[in-house]
Enzyme design. Structure first.
Site, mmCIF file in Angstrom:
data_model
loop_
_atom_site.group_PDB
_atom_site.id
_atom_site.type_symbol
_atom_site.label_atom_id
_atom_site.label_comp_id
_atom_site.label_asym_id
_atom_site.label_seq_id
_atom_site.Cartn_x
_atom_site.Cartn_y
_atom_site.Cartn_z
ATOM 1 N N ASP A 120 0.635 -1.004 0.011
ATOM 2 C CA ASP A 120 -0.236 0.252 -0.006
ATOM 3 C C ASP A 120 1.062 1.544 -0.061
ATOM 4 O O ASP A 120 1.934 1.332 0.341
ATOM 5 C CB ASP A 120 -0.802 -0.260 1.044
ATOM 6 C CG ASP A 120 -1.963 0.859 1.483
ATOM 7 O OD1 ASP A 120 -2.512 1.545 0.239
ATOM 8 O OD2 ASP A 120 -2.584 1.077 2.559
ATOM 9 N N ASN A 153 -10.426 -2.510 -5.767
ATOM 10 C CA ASN A 153 -9.728 -1.900 -7.069
ATOM 11 C C ASN A 153 -9.874 -1.840 -8.556
ATOM 12 O O ASN A 153 -10.043 -0.890 -9.270
ATOM 13 C CB ASN A 153 -8.438 -2.778 -6.967
ATOM 14 C CG ASN A 153 -6.653 -2.360 -5.490
ATOM 15 O OD1 ASN A 153 -6.657 -2.938 -5.967
ATOM 16 N ND2 ASN A 153 -7.516 -1.586 -5.010
#
Ligand code: V0D
Length: 251
Positions: free
Chosen positions: A32, A80
């Site tokens: 991330d 996503n």
């Protein structure tokens, strides 16, 4: 005067303290912070992702060198798909780019590539690149490199339940269910659970990653953004892991 604080020296110090016989066999990573890394530099998000791929190259190489047996990287979640189309398109070019440069090295290092996630929604060029990578490394017996793409933990569990029901209904298996049988229907069927989960960029969440498999894993978080994650951070995570007492739910 000696400078005790160079990264090289910190790495050396950690390497001395790390027990090479107790390296976590399976490390999972939530990569991330690429977007934040780019924003802080006034760069487009794509620059963060590109640098993120560089980190993947390095982390694979370090992990292999340390004797990690399985490395599982969360590259693209089922959530996503909410990103803007240009960003999705860019992300979907990365597996091919990565494998173009890395596949020969992975073959040489005896690494086996594996996909976990639903390939259905992935563009053909991604499926093709991964199929080639898998085929080229199919017979390798060294480190397993899992890329989680279009992966969601709940989806994986629901999909496993459905596959098990189908097998019961078609008479392929009896109706008894236990943990061993259930886990044989997961993407990670033949793979031991992660010993250590690393998440970068300061969030302290699992975010629908390997829900079943992380039941007893040690969790390690850092504020460092994924593109800045390096060998020193990996060694710190492994050292911290070795300082902990794992009990697997027992006292
Ligand atoms: C961007 C940070 C390698 C996270 C790492 C499609 C976001 C770099 C791959 C890759 C991504 C995937 C499969 C494969 C070989 C390489 C990758 C995506 C994003 C999403 F077989 N990096 N990487 N895939 N990023």
């Amino acid at each position: 005067m000696t400078d005790f604080n160079t990264q090289e020296q910190q790495e050396q110090a950690l390497l001395q303290k790390i027990d090479r016989t107790r390296i976590p066999a399976h490390i999972a990573m939530i990569m991330d912070g690429n977007g934040r890394w780019a924003r802080e530099r006034g760069l487009p998000r794509s620059a963060g992702h590109r640098q993120g791929v560089e980190t993947v190259r390095e982390v694979v190489s370090y992990s292999h060198g340390l004797g990690v047996k399985v490395l599982t990287l969360f590259a693209f979640s089922t959530e996503n798909w909410n990103r803007p189309p240009w960003e999705i398109n860019f992300l979907m070019s990365l597996p091919e780019q990565y494998l173009h440069t890395e596949l020969p090295k992975l073959v040489e290092k005896n690494v086996q590539i594996n996909l976990i996630g639903d390939p259905e929604r992935l563009p053909v060029q991604v499926r093709k690149a991964i199929a080639e990578g898998r085929e080229a490394t199919r017979r390798n017996t060294g480190m397993i490199l899992n890329f989680a793409l279009n992966y969601g933990g709940r989806m994986e569990i629901v999909r496993a339940a459905q596959a098990l029901v189908n097998d019961v209904l078609s008479g392929k298996t009896d109706a008894r269910v236990d943990e061993g049988k259930f886990s044989s229907y997961l993407y990670t069927a033949a793979i031991p659970d992660p010993d250590l989960l690393i998440r970068t960029s300061g969030e302290h969440r699992i975010s629908n990653f390997l829900l079943w498999q992380l039941a007893y894993s040690e969790l390690w978080f850092t504020k460092v953004y994924w593109p800045d994650f390096n060998r020193l951070h990996l060694l710190q995570a492994i050292y911290d892991y070795q300082q902990r007492q794992r009990r697997f739910g027992k006292i």
